[in-house]
Design a protein around this motif. Structure first.
Motif, mmCIF file in Angstrom:
data_model
loop_
_atom_site.group_PDB
_atom_site.id
_atom_site.type_symbol
_atom_site.label_atom_id
_atom_site.label_comp_id
_atom_site.label_asym_id
_atom_site.label_seq_id
_atom_site.Cartn_x
_atom_site.Cartn_y
_atom_site.Cartn_z
ATOM 1 N N LYS A 181 0.830 -1.200 0.000
ATOM 2 C CA LYS A 181 0.000 0.000 0.000
ATOM 3 C C LYS A 181 0.869 1.257 0.000
ATOM 4 O O LYS A 181 0.909 1.988 -0.995
ATOM 5 N N ASN A 182 1.569 1.545 1.097
ATOM 6 C CA ASN A 182 2.370 2.759 1.218
ATOM 7 C C ASN A 182 3.875 2.493 1.259
ATOM 8 O O ASN A 182 4.667 3.376 0.929
ATOM 9 N N HIS A 183 4.250 1.292 1.705
ATOM 10 C CA HIS A 183 5.669 0.989 1.865
ATOM 11 C C HIS A 183 6.359 0.797 0.523
ATOM 12 O O HIS A 183 5.765 0.248 -0.414
ATOM 13 N N PRO A 184 7.621 1.201 0.427
ATOM 14 C CA PRO A 184 8.342 1.045 -0.852
ATOM 15 C C PRO A 184 8.762 -0.394 -1.143
ATOM 16 O O PRO A 184 8.753 -0.815 -2.300
ATOM 17 N N VAL A 185 9.160 -1.137 -0.077
ATOM 18 C CA VAL A 185 9.664 -2.498 -0.298
ATOM 19 C C VAL A 185 9.216 -3.421 0.829
ATOM 20 O O VAL A 185 8.789 -2.981 1.903
ATOM 21 N N LYS B 285 14.712 -15.646 0.229
ATOM 22 C CA LYS B 285 14.130 -14.308 0.311
ATOM 23 C C LYS B 285 13.897 -13.697 -1.070
ATOM 24 O O LYS B 285 14.684 -13.899 -1.995
ATOM 25 N N ILE B 286 12.829 -12.929 -1.143
ATOM 26 C CA ILE B 286 12.487 -12.185 -2.362
ATOM 27 C C ILE B 286 12.279 -10.724 -1.970
ATOM 28 O O ILE B 286 11.495 -10.430 -1.059
ATOM 29 N N LEU B 287 13.001 -9.839 -2.624
ATOM 30 C CA LEU B 287 12.808 -8.407 -2.400
ATOM 31 C C LEU B 287 11.724 -7.925 -3.354
ATOM 32 O O LEU B 287 11.882 -7.990 -4.575
ATOM 33 N N GLU B 288 10.611 -7.466 -2.770
ATOM 34 C CA GLU B 288 9.494 -6.989 -3.582
ATOM 35 C C GLU B 288 9.425 -5.460 -3.492
ATOM 36 O O GLU B 288 9.485 -4.881 -2.403
ATOM 37 N N ILE B 289 9.300 -4.802 -4.654
ATOM 38 C CA ILE B 289 9.305 -3.338 -4.751
ATOM 39 C C ILE B 289 7.918 -2.863 -5.160
ATOM 40 O O ILE B 289 7.327 -3.382 -6.118
ATOM 41 N N ASN B 290 7.405 -1.907 -4.416
ATOM 42 C CA ASN B 290 6.065 -1.376 -4.681
ATOM 43 C C ASN B 290 6.042 -0.669 -6.042
ATOM 44 O O ASN B 290 6.667 0.377 -6.237
ATOM 45 N N SER B 291 5.303 -1.242 -6.971
ATOM 46 C CA SER B 291 5.267 -0.681 -8.331
ATOM 47 C C SER B 291 4.566 0.671 -8.377
ATOM 48 O O SER B 291 4.748 1.435 -9.346
ATOM 49 N N ASN B 292 3.785 0.984 -7.352
ATOM 50 C CA ASN B 292 3.052 2.254 -7.320
ATOM 51 C C ASN B 292 3.750 3.319 -6.490
ATOM 52 O O ASN B 292 3.221 4.420 -6.324
ATOM 53 N N HIS B 293 4.906 2.980 -5.963
ATOM 54 C CA HIS B 293 5.654 3.924 -5.136
ATOM 55 C C HIS B 293 6.646 4.696 -6.024
ATOM 56 O O HIS B 293 7.167 4.152 -7.013
ATOM 57 N N PRO B 294 6.939 5.962 -5.669
ATOM 58 C CA PRO B 294 7.902 6.739 -6.470
ATOM 59 C C PRO B 294 9.261 6.066 -6.624
ATOM 60 O O PRO B 294 9.973 6.327 -7.602
#
Length: 608
Positions: free
Chosen positions: A515-519, A548-557
């Motif tokens: 939602k709001n978090h970048p990763v 581990k998988i690093l997931e990046i928020n596609s909707n974050h700047p």
């Protein structure tokens, strides 16, 4: 002097040195035999009108003579003739009580505790000499039987005015046996082993200038009384006195079972764990009695490990007084009783959970960990017995709920969501949890180190799968979102590969579930990030690593920033990769391998 038979000598030596490793048991055996003798006379008086006795005068009297180092146990039971002395005491393991019971097996209400002959010889563990003076009811003559051990015995005429038996033990001279000449020690042994013998056990006490005989034992056990006549205060007082816990128990379970198997049980569920409960020194078990005589202080076979917190007593006439620990483990009667008790405990806990929720919450706080361990330690084999007792914190209801309550409140859900961490507040702040909650889904928040292991071995509850919201396979996106995300990851393949090569992860990818978090960090496979933390905190040389998988928020700047860096400055992108990975690890409560490097990288990024 008459000699014991060779086999009798061997039996005596074996019994004293092997069967009875606990010396203090001798008093229990002799008192039980005295009770048997009184039982026999009382029974005969009921079937033979010529025998006139006053039941109210039946008693067992114990006297100590320190000067002569003797301990005397006297009863006014049926007594023994000369032949009975030789038969019952001259041949080890010849049981007068057993014969009596066999000869009258068709009669009801015959309550013979021991098997006279075997237990009697336990006296030689503490006595250098044993003298028995006995006069049989209706006989004009009394006889004495005297022995100093396996060498042999003598039988002679003796003086005794009335029927009954005196057993006079000359206590051994060694210092360790002096305790058996102390009033307080004998009283303690009576209370411990023979408190519920049917007849009064009396000892002399000085009151002012007068010596009086005072009854030491309680006579009637609480557990054999009609429970409808027992007040709650009596149950609580018994618990406090018996188990030295001055906080009231949460509940008691009082059962009287009759039929092919007979036993009385009184089980308590404490309100708190004892100081040593979760230590290796704790001993589980219920007190085991046979007709009111203590067989074992803590019979571990009566309760499973996951119910080891209960305290209480079990009393069954179907168990022999002279039974070893090894025999108990193979005893079918005991196994049946144990199975019944387990059901009683579970039913009481379920009832408490539904009808007295505050009490159940106290129970769960004290012993919930033990219930969870019962499922995990059995690799899920006990889950059917225990799963309905489990409680977890519901994010939606903001309180502890059972799994059944979770399902009833989320009827449309096909899976049961959960998340793990160090505390409820910390779990709530996890990016993945925040997103799931924002979609009005209920998440079980699991702050205990065992929680996830338990849910893993359970696998399902009422055909619904458990799903960790911090795993990589949580499916909460719409079909449209999934398609867009698939395209984004395919088009960013080189970017994500570069980032992956800079950090220690299985994969880097864009996600739309934040939602709001970048990763965030998720895990692929059976071992979650939280399980990695728990297992690596254990005192072993082995270490485990979640995939581990690093997931990046596609909707974050940050997603747009990474795309720009890949085109313009790949070295700077590498720095961002390390910082973002460190951020994700910190959110999960994982350590950073090189905090100095990360601190310097953050400064470099800030000043640009």
């Amino acid at each position: 002097m008459k000699e014991f038979k060779a086999e009798s000598k061997r039996l005596m030596d074996l019994m004293i040195n092997s069967i009875y490793t606990n010396k203090e048991i001798f008093l229990r055996e002799i008192i039980s035999n005295a009770s048997d003798a009184i039982d026999k006379l009382h029974y005969k008086s009921l079937t033979d009108k010529k025998i006139k006795v006053n039941k109210d005068e039946f008693a067992i009297v114990i006297k100590i003579d320190k000067e002569n180092r003797t301990l005397t146990i006297t009863d006014n039971g049926i007594g023994m003739t000369k032949d009975e002395l030789e038969t019952n005491l001259g041949t080890i393991a010849k049981s007068g009580s057993l014969d009596f019971k066999e000869n009258n097996k068709k009669q009801e209400n015959i309550d013979i505790i021991g098997e006279f002959g075997v237990g009697f010889y336990s006296a030689f563990m503490v006595a250098s000499k044993v003298k028995v003076i006995s006069k049989s009811y209706g006989s004009e003559e009394a006889y004495s039987w005297v022995s100093s051990g396996i060498e042999g015995y003598t039988v002679k005429k003796a003086d005794r005015e009335v029927y009954g038996t005196d057993i006079i033990l000359t206590i051994k001279d060694e210092e360790e046996y002096n305790r058996y000449l102390e009033d307080y020690e004998i009283k303690n042994l009576i209370k411990k082993y023979s408190d519920y013998i049917t007849y009064p056990i009396k000892m002399e006490e000085k009151e002012k200038d007068e010596i009086k005989l005072v009854t030491i034992n309680s006579l009637v056990p609480l557990w054999i009384r009609n429970k409808n006549e027992i007040k709650e205060e009596e149950y609580n007082t018994f618990y406090s006195d018996k188990f030295f816990d001055y906080d009231k128990p949460l509940s008691h379970i009082h059962n009287k079972i009759e039929g092919t198997l007979e036993y009385n049980s009184l089980i308590y569920i404490p309100s708190h764990a004892s100081y040593d409960y979760y230590s290796k020194d704790y001993e589980k078990g219920l007190q085991l009695y046979s007709n009111g005589v203590l067989i074992m202080e803590k019979c571990a076979d009566l309760v499973p490990d996951y119910f080891s917190f209960v305290k209480g007593v079990v009393d069954s006439p179907d168990l022999s007084l002279n039974i070893s620990r090894e025999m108990l483990q193979q005893n079918r009667v005991l196994k049946t009783i144990a199975s019944n008790i387990e059901k009683h405990i579970k039913n009481e806990l379920i009832s408490m959970q539904k009808e007295r929720r505050e009490d159940y919450l106290k129970f769960w706080e004290a012993f919930g960990l033990q219930i969870k361990a019962g499922i995990y330690n059995s690799y899920g084999m006990n889950k059917d017995n225990l799963q309905d007792l489990l409680m977890f914190y519901s994010s939606k209801q903001e309180k502890l709920v059972t799994l059944k309550e979770y399902i009833d409140n989320n009827k449309d859900e096909k899976i049961i969501y959960y998340a793990c961490g160090s505390s409820i507040d910390q779990i709530k702040t996890l990016p993945q949890v925040e997103t799931i909650i924002s979609k009005e889904k209920d998440v079980l928040l699991c702050p205990n180190y065992l929680d996830e292991f338990v849910l893993k071995v359970m696998n399902k509850y009422e055909e619904k799968d458990f799903k960790n919201v911090c795993s990589d396979n949580i499916d909460i996106e719409t079909e449209e979102e999934k398609e867009e995300l698939k395209t984004l990851n395919e088009n960013s393949k080189d970017l994500l590969t570069l980032m992956k090569n800079e950090i220690d992860v299985k994969e880097v990818k864009f996600t739309s579930k934040l939602k709001n978090h970048p990763v965030c960090l998720t895990a692929s496979g059976e071992i979650s990030v939280e399980m990695e933390k728990v297992m690596n905190a254990m005192p072993t040389n082995e270490s485990v690593n979640a995939e581990k998988i690093l997931e990046i928020n596609s909707n974050h700047p940050i997603a747009k920033k990474l795309q720009e860096l890949y085109k313009k400055d790949k070295e700077e992108l590498k720095k961002y990769s390390k910082v973002l990975y460190a951020e994700a690890r910190l959110i999960e409560g994982l350590p950073i391998d090189n905090p100095t490097e990360i601190a310097n990288l953050i400064c470099d990024i800030i000043v640009k």
